[in-house]
Scaffold this motif. Sequence first.
Motif, PDB file in Angstrom:
ATOM      1  N   ASN A  62      43.769  10.945  43.786  1.00 26.38           N
ATOM      2  CA  ASN A  62      43.727  10.400  44.906  1.00 26.38           C
ATOM      3  C   ASN A  62      43.509   8.785  44.708  1.00 26.38           C
ATOM      4  OD1 ASN A  62      44.162  12.352  46.778  1.00 26.38           O
ATOM      5  ND2 ASN A  62      41.767  13.085  46.175  1.00 26.38           N
ATOM      6  N   ILE A  63      43.223   8.095  43.630  1.00 24.23           N
ATOM      7  CA  ILE A  63      42.926   6.727  43.367  1.00 24.23           C
ATOM      8  C   ILE A  63      44.281   5.980  43.644  1.00 24.23           C
ATOM      9  CG2 ILE A  63      43.544   6.694  40.681  1.00 24.23           C
ATOM     10  CD1 ILE A  63      40.918   4.944  40.492  1.00 24.23           C
ATOM     11  N   THR A  64      43.906   4.780  44.208  1.00 21.63           N
ATOM     12  CA  THR A  64      45.267   3.802  44.297  1.00 21.63           C
ATOM     13  C   THR A  64      45.133   2.575  43.360  1.00 21.63           C
ATOM     14  OG1 THR A  64      43.985   2.348  45.945  1.00 21.63           O
ATOM     15  CG2 THR A  64      44.753   4.302  46.834  1.00 21.63           C
ATOM     16  N   VAL A  65      46.057   2.116  43.253  1.00 22.22           N
ATOM     17  CA  VAL A  65      46.460   0.929  42.387  1.00 22.22           C
ATOM     18  C   VAL A  65      45.147   0.038  42.529  1.00 22.22           C
ATOM     19  CG1 VAL A  65      47.805  -1.030  41.804  1.00 22.22           C
ATOM     20  CG2 VAL A  65      48.714   1.284  42.136  1.00 22.22           C
ATOM     21  N   ASP A  70      40.256  -2.528  40.771  1.00 22.35           N
ATOM     22  CA  ASP A  70      38.778  -2.735  40.902  1.00 22.35           C
ATOM     23  C   ASP A  70      38.071  -2.356  39.669  1.00 22.35           C
ATOM     24  OD1 ASP A  70      39.339  -4.003  43.415  1.00 22.35           O
ATOM     25  OD2 ASP A  70      38.588  -2.301  44.426  1.00 22.35           O
ATOM     26  N   MET A  71      38.307  -0.969  39.395  1.00 24.48           N
ATOM     27  CA  MET A  71      37.755  -0.503  38.076  1.00 24.48           C
ATOM     28  C   MET A  71      37.934  -1.188  36.860  1.00 24.48           C
ATOM     29  SD  MET A  71      38.651   3.434  38.640  1.00 24.48           S
ATOM     30  CE  MET A  71      38.206   3.991  37.244  1.00 24.48           C
ATOM     31  N   TRP A  72      39.089  -1.797  36.642  1.00 27.37           N
ATOM     32  CA  TRP A  72      39.477  -2.770  35.574  1.00 27.37           C
ATOM     33  C   TRP A  72      38.739  -3.972  35.727  1.00 27.37           C
ATOM     34  CZ3 TRP A  72      42.299  -7.383  35.806  1.00 27.37           C
ATOM     35  CH2 TRP A  72      42.771  -8.034  34.498  1.00 27.37           C
ATOM     36  N   VAL A  73      38.493  -4.551  36.825  1.00 32.10           N
ATOM     37  CA  VAL A  73      37.910  -5.623  36.911  1.00 32.10           C
ATOM     38  C   VAL A  73      36.454  -5.543  36.432  1.00 32.10           C
ATOM     39  CG1 VAL A  73      36.634  -7.445  38.574  1.00 32.10           C
ATOM     40  CG2 VAL A  73      39.203  -6.847  38.651  1.00 32.10           C
ATOM     41  N   GLU A  74      35.734  -4.510  36.892  1.00 36.73           N
ATOM     42  CA  GLU A  74      34.289  -4.087  36.765  1.00 36.73           C
ATOM     43  C   GLU A  74      34.038  -3.662  35.497  1.00 36.73           C
ATOM     44  OE1 GLU A  74      31.751  -4.919  38.595  1.00 36.73           O
ATOM     45  OE2 GLU A  74      33.180  -5.918  40.449  1.00 36.73           O
ATOM     46  N   LEU A 107      48.072   5.723  42.464  1.00 31.81           N
ATOM     47  CA  LEU A 107      48.475   5.378  41.111  1.00 31.81           C
ATOM     48  C   LEU A 107      49.432   6.065  40.382  1.00 31.81           C
ATOM     49  CD1 LEU A 107      47.785   3.297  38.716  1.00 31.81           C
ATOM     50  CD2 LEU A 107      45.732   5.051  38.137  1.00 31.81           C
ATOM     51  N   LYS A 108      49.263   7.613  40.535  1.00 31.55           N
ATOM     52  CA  LYS A 108      49.957   8.673  40.065  1.00 31.55           C
ATOM     53  C   LYS A 108      51.285   8.767  40.441  1.00 31.55           C
ATOM     54  CE  LYS A 108      46.490  11.846  38.207  1.00 31.55           C
ATOM     55  NZ  LYS A 108      47.123  11.841  36.783  1.00 31.55           N
ATOM     56  N   SER A 152      45.637  -4.129  33.163  1.00 28.56           N
ATOM     57  CA  SER A 152      44.870  -2.967  33.905  1.00 28.56           C
ATOM     58  C   SER A 152      45.688  -1.711  33.814  1.00 28.56           C
ATOM     59  CB  SER A 152      44.971  -3.261  35.685  1.00 28.56           C
ATOM     60  OG  SER A 152      46.401  -3.586  36.097  1.00 28.56           O
ATOM     61  N   PHE A 153      46.847  -1.652  33.693  1.00 31.58           N
ATOM     62  CA  PHE A 153      47.743  -0.211  33.726  1.00 31.58           C
ATOM     63  C   PHE A 153      47.228   0.071  32.171  1.00 31.58           C
ATOM     64  CE2 PHE A 153      49.744  -1.178  37.395  1.00 31.58           C
ATOM     65  CZ  PHE A 153      50.141   0.090  37.968  1.00 31.58           C
TER      66      PHE A 153
END
Length: 209
Positions: A62-65, A70-74, A107-108, A152-153
């Motif tokens: 379910n995660i979006t781009v 945001d995960m990548w930033v943190e 994302l998927k 990020s990808f």
Amino acid sequence: MAKGSVRKKGKKWYARFYIEDESGRKVQKEFVGTESKSETEALLRKAIADYEEKKFVGKAENITVGEMLDMWVEEELKPGSLSNGTVMAYMAAVKKIKKYPIGSRKLKTVTADHLQSFIDLMSYGGINPGGTTSKPMSKGYMLQFSAVLQNSFRFAVFPKRLITFNPMQYVKLRGRKEETDIFSDSEEDIVPVPTITHGEYQKLTDFLT
């Protein structure tokens, strides 16, 4: 990580641990084990592991781009070794990307075509989601956006394992006299992470707001 415990009722041991329901509340789940405490504890560990795996898969589906960014930033950008100006510029780029439809896409489901269309919009200019017209970005700004997306990808593939394939590897920076690969598995072709000055950072944030 879910926590659990075992307790004996009569001749048998019972295992219990807490899971999250759809609203995020902790709910106790209990099941019957065996007459052996150690066997029941082993069953409990397996049940918790299965639950954690299913919960992770569900979130990954379910995660979006935008959430991935945001995960990548943190987890990677902020703790990294880049200068404060570069970090702030990349965060501004992330904020910009999240305003576009690509940011809310699962994302998927993202393909190289989706990412190419977004990069082309940034490079050639066009109509923004709000109906306003955006001018073509300079090559310097495009390199910053491409650095955010390619890094990020990669992060989404490893270490997060949210996706198994990186769609950025076929995306090109177009709109110039020559097409430029902005993602490549070859060390020689990888776009270097640009470092910007404080003045360039101020210009970028003015441009993006």
